[in-house]
Scaffold this motif. Structure first.
Motif, short mmCIF file in Angstrom:
data_model
loop_
_atom_site.label_atom_id
_atom_site.label_comp_id
_atom_site.label_asym_id
_atom_site.label_seq_id
_atom_site.Cartn_x
_atom_site.Cartn_y
_atom_site.Cartn_z
N SER A 16 16.34 -1.37 -0.88
CA SER A 16 16.67 0.04 -0.77
C SER A 16 17.13 0.29 0.66
CB SER A 16 15.46 0.91 -1.13
OG SER A 16 14.36 0.59 -0.31
N ILE A 17 17.53 1.51 0.98
CA ILE A 17 18.11 1.78 2.30
C ILE A 17 17.05 1.91 3.39
CG2 ILE A 17 19.52 3.36 3.66
CD1 ILE A 17 21.12 1.88 1.60
N ILE A 18 16.07 2.77 3.16
CA ILE A 18 15.12 3.13 4.22
C ILE A 18 13.74 2.55 3.94
CG2 ILE A 18 14.03 5.02 5.49
CD1 ILE A 18 16.34 6.80 4.63
N PRO A 19 13.20 1.68 4.80
CA PRO A 19 11.82 1.23 4.64
C PRO A 19 10.87 2.40 4.88
CG PRO A 19 13.07 -0.21 6.13
CD PRO A 19 13.88 1.04 5.94
N LYS A 20 10.00 2.69 3.93
CA LYS A 20 9.06 3.80 4.09
C LYS A 20 7.95 3.70 3.07
CE LYS A 20 12.19 6.89 1.52
NZ LYS A 20 12.91 8.19 1.57
N VAL A 21 6.96 4.58 3.18
CA VAL A 21 5.82 4.61 2.26
C VAL A 21 5.74 5.99 1.60
CG1 VAL A 21 4.50 2.94 3.60
CG2 VAL A 21 4.21 5.37 4.05
N ALA A 22 4.92 6.05 0.53
CA ALA A 22 4.60 7.30 -0.14
C ALA A 22 5.84 8.09 -0.55
CB ALA A 22 3.70 8.16 0.75
N ALA A 23 6.83 7.38 -1.08
CA ALA A 23 8.04 8.03 -1.59
C ALA A 23 7.92 8.16 -3.11
CB ALA A 23 9.28 7.22 -1.24
N GLY A 24 8.26 9.33 -3.64
CA GLY A 24 8.26 9.53 -5.07
C GLY A 24 9.50 8.95 -5.71
N GLN A 25 9.36 8.47 -6.96
CA GLN A 25 10.49 7.91 -7.68
C GLN A 25 10.54 8.48 -9.09
OE1 GLN A 25 10.84 3.35 -6.49
NE2 GLN A 25 8.77 3.87 -7.07
N MET A 39 3.93 -0.13 2.28
CA MET A 39 3.41 -0.76 3.49
C MET A 39 2.89 -2.15 3.13
SD MET A 39 0.04 0.20 5.74
CE MET A 39 0.54 1.89 6.07
N VAL A 40 3.38 -3.16 3.85
CA VAL A 40 2.95 -4.54 3.62
C VAL A 40 2.10 -4.99 4.80
CG1 VAL A 40 3.71 -6.91 3.22
CG2 VAL A 40 5.07 -5.00 2.34
N GLN A 41 0.87 -5.44 4.51
CA GLN A 41 -0.01 -5.89 5.56
C GLN A 41 -0.05 -7.41 5.62
OE1 GLN A 41 -3.68 -3.60 4.58
NE2 GLN A 41 -3.48 -2.85 6.66
N LYS A 42 -0.03 -7.92 6.83
CA LYS A 42 -0.08 -9.37 7.01
C LYS A 42 -1.41 -9.92 6.48
CE LYS A 42 0.72 -12.97 10.45
NZ LYS A 42 1.04 -13.26 11.86
N ILE A 95 0.86 -1.18 0.00
CA ILE A 95 0.00 0.00 0.00
C ILE A 95 0.90 1.23 0.00
CG2 ILE A 95 -1.78 1.25 1.29
CD1 ILE A 95 -2.60 -1.45 2.48
N SER A 96 0.46 2.30 -0.66
CA SER A 96 1.25 3.54 -0.75
C SER A 96 2.62 3.29 -1.35
CB SER A 96 1.39 4.21 0.62
OG SER A 96 0.14 4.60 1.11
N ALA A 97 2.65 2.44 -2.39
CA ALA A 97 3.89 2.17 -3.11
C ALA A 97 3.73 2.62 -4.55
CB ALA A 97 4.23 0.69 -3.05
#
Length: 423
Positions: A250-259, A206-209, A189-191
Motif C-alpha cells: 500500500s502507499i502509506i505505512p500506518k496503523v489503525a486504518a479502517g478498511q 505495526m510490526v515488532q521485532k 498489531i493494530s492491523a
C-alpha cells in the motif's frame, strides 16, 4: 439630549457585552451548535428506546438473519457483562435474551449461514483475563452454548463464505471444529483483516521485532530508538497452502486504518496513524489543525492545545488498493470531519455507493461517495454525542449506534437514516 445620549451609550454597552458574550460562548462551537436548524449535513438522527443494559464499545453487536441486532457482553453497569439483548428496529425496542456462559468483552461475533452466531475471543474475568471458549447463539432457543475451546487466543479475525474464520495466526471452522496454525510473514498489531472475494488481506499495521509469531519479524529494521516499524506490506491468505503471501504494497505505512471492500472488490483504506509527527504544511496527508479544528470534539480540543504532538500522527488520506493488480493509489480526497484511529466496523457501505465513516475523534461523521469521491458532512449526532460507538448496519439507509459519552455509557442508542443526497 443628554438623556438620549445616555440611552444610546447604554444600548451600545448592552450590544457590546452581548457580542462579547456570544463570542465567548461560541469560542468552542460552530454556528450549527448554536442554531441546529442551520446544520447542512446529510441524513438525520433518531433516538432509540432504553437499552436493557448500557454498554461500551467492548460489546459485540451483529445483525441477525431476521433483521434484528444481537448485542452481547461488554462493559456496563460498572462491571463486565454476560448478559445479552436484542434490538428490534421495527419496534425500536431492546429486549433481553439468553446470557453468555461467562462474562466477555472485546469479542467477535459472526453470523453463520444457518442463522446461528459464533462468538469467540475477547477478555473475561478469569485469572488469565482472556478466554479461548467458543460460544454459539441459537436464535430459535434464545440461548448461548459453549461448543469448543481453542488452544490459544483467537482475535482480529474475519469469516469467509466457506465457514472458516481466519486470523493472522490460525484458521478455525466452528462447525467442523477444524483448527490449523498458519504463518503470516509480518505479525502486526493494530492491523485490520478484510475479506475480499473469499480471500483475506492485511495491508497495514505495526510490526515488532522478534514478535512471538511471524516468519519475517526477526529481520525487520526498526526506527532509531524503537523496536517496531509501521508497515505497508500487503499479505493475502492462500487456502491452497494455508499461508500468507506478500502480494504488494500500500502507499502509506500506518496503523489503525479502517478498511472496507467496495463493490468492485477494491479496498478503500481510511484514516489511521502514521509514525512521523509532521504537523501543518506537510505533504503526506496528516492532520492540519488549522483546517480541522472546528471538527474536533471540545473534550479533545482542550487537550490538543496542551499536547499537540499526538494529533500530528492522524492521517487523512483516502487510499484504494486494487486486489486484481495489487497496486495502491491515493485518491487525493482527504477526510475533513472523521479522523484518527478506525476499525473496519467504523466503515459502512450504504446504497452500494456511499461509505459512512464513523466520527472517530471528530465532531461529526462523514459520507464518501465512491463514484465521485465527494465528501459529505453528516448531520451532527444529537447531544449527548457518543464519543465512541459501535455502528451496526440495519439496511441500506439505516445504521444503529450504541456506545459511550466520554466515560459514561448511554442507556440508549441512536439511529442514523440516510436521506436523498442532492448532488
Amino acid at each position: 439630549m443628554r438623556k438620549i445620549s445616555k440611552k444610546i451609550k447604554l444600548i451600545f454597552l448592552i450590544c457590546f457585552l452581548t457580542i462579547v458574550g456570544i463570542a465567548f460562548y461560541c469560542n468552542d462551537k460552530e454556528i450549527d451548535d448554536i442554531f441546529p436548524f442551520l446544520d447542512k449535513g446529510v441524513g438525520h438522527w433518531e433516538k432509540t428506546s432504553k437499552m436493557v443494559v448500557p454498554r461500551d464499545t467492548t460489546t459485540s453487536a451483529i445483525l441477525l438473519s431476521d433483521g434484528n441486532v444481537l448485542i452481547s457482553g461488554g462493559y456496563g453497569n460498572k462491571q463486565y457483562q454476560e448478559t445479552a439483548e436484542i434490538y428490534y428496529p421495527k419496534e425500536n425496542v431492546f429486549r433481553a435474551t439468553g446470557a453468555l456462559n461467562h462474562k466477555r468483552a472485546g469479542h467477535s461475533s459472526f453470523l453463520l449461514k444457518d442463522g446461528k452466531v459464533v462468538i469467540l475471543g475477547g477478555m473475561s474475568t478469569n485469572k488469565e483475563r482472556y478466554t479461548n471458549d467458543v460460544e454459539m447463539y441459537i436464535p430459535e432457543e434464545s440461548k448461548f452454548v459453549i461448543t469448543d475451546t481453542l488452544p490459544e487466543r483467537f482475535e482480529y479475525s474475519v469469516l469467509l463464505d466457506n465457514g472458516y474464520i481466519v486470523s493472522q495466526r490460525a484458521i478455525y471452522n466452528s462447525i467442523t471444529k477444524d483448527y490449523k496454525r498458519i504463518d503470516i510473514n509480518y505479525a502486526r498489531i493494530s492491523a485490520n483483516l478484510i475479506n475480499v472475494d473469499d480471500s483475506v488481506y492485511v495491508t497495514k499495521g505495526m510490526v515488532q521485532k522478534n514478535y512471538p509469531y511471524g516468519k519475517l519479524n526477526n529481520i525487520i529494521k526498526p526506527y532509531s530508538g524503537s523496536s517496531f516499524i509501521y508497515t505497508n506490506k500487503v499479505e493475502k491468505f492462500d487456502f491452497n497452502d494455508n499461508s500468507y503471501n506478500i502480494v504488494g504494497e500500500s502507499i502509506i505505512p500506518k496503523v489503525a486504518a479502517g478498511q472496507i471492500r467496495l463493490p468492485n472488490n477494491k479496498i478503500l483504506i481510511v484514516g489511521g496513524r502514521v509514525y512521523k509527527k509532521s504537523g501543518s504544511g506537510s505533504d503526506n496527508g496528516v492532520l492540519d489543525y488549522n483546517i480541522y479544528k472546528h471538527n474536533i470534539m471540545p473534550l479533545y480540543k482542550s487537550d490538543f492545545k496542551k499536547t499537540y504532538w499526538w494529533w500530528k500522527d492522524c492521517d487523512q488520506s483516502l487510499e484504494i488498493y486494487d486486489t486484481n493488480s495489487n497496486i495502491s493509489k491515493i485518491i487525493g480526497q482527504k477526510l475533513k470531519y472523521a479522523f484518527g484511529n478506525h476499525s473496519n466496523t467504523d466503515l459502512i457501505l450504504l446504497q452500494n455507493r456511499y461509505v459512512f465513516v464513523a466520527n472517530g475523534i471528530g465532531r461529526r461523521a462523514e459520507l464518501i461517495d465512491t463514484q465521485t469521491w465527494i465528501n459529505y458532512p453528516v448531520k451532527k449526532m444529537p447531544k449527548p454525542i457518543l464519543t465512541s460507538s459501535i455502528p451496526i448496519k440495519i439496511d441500506e439507509n439505516t445504521i444503529l449506534f450504541i456506545g459511550t459519552h466520554i466515560y459514561k455509557n448511554l442507556p440508549y442508542g441512536y439511529i442514523f437514516r440516510l436521506d436523498n443526497i442532492k448532488e
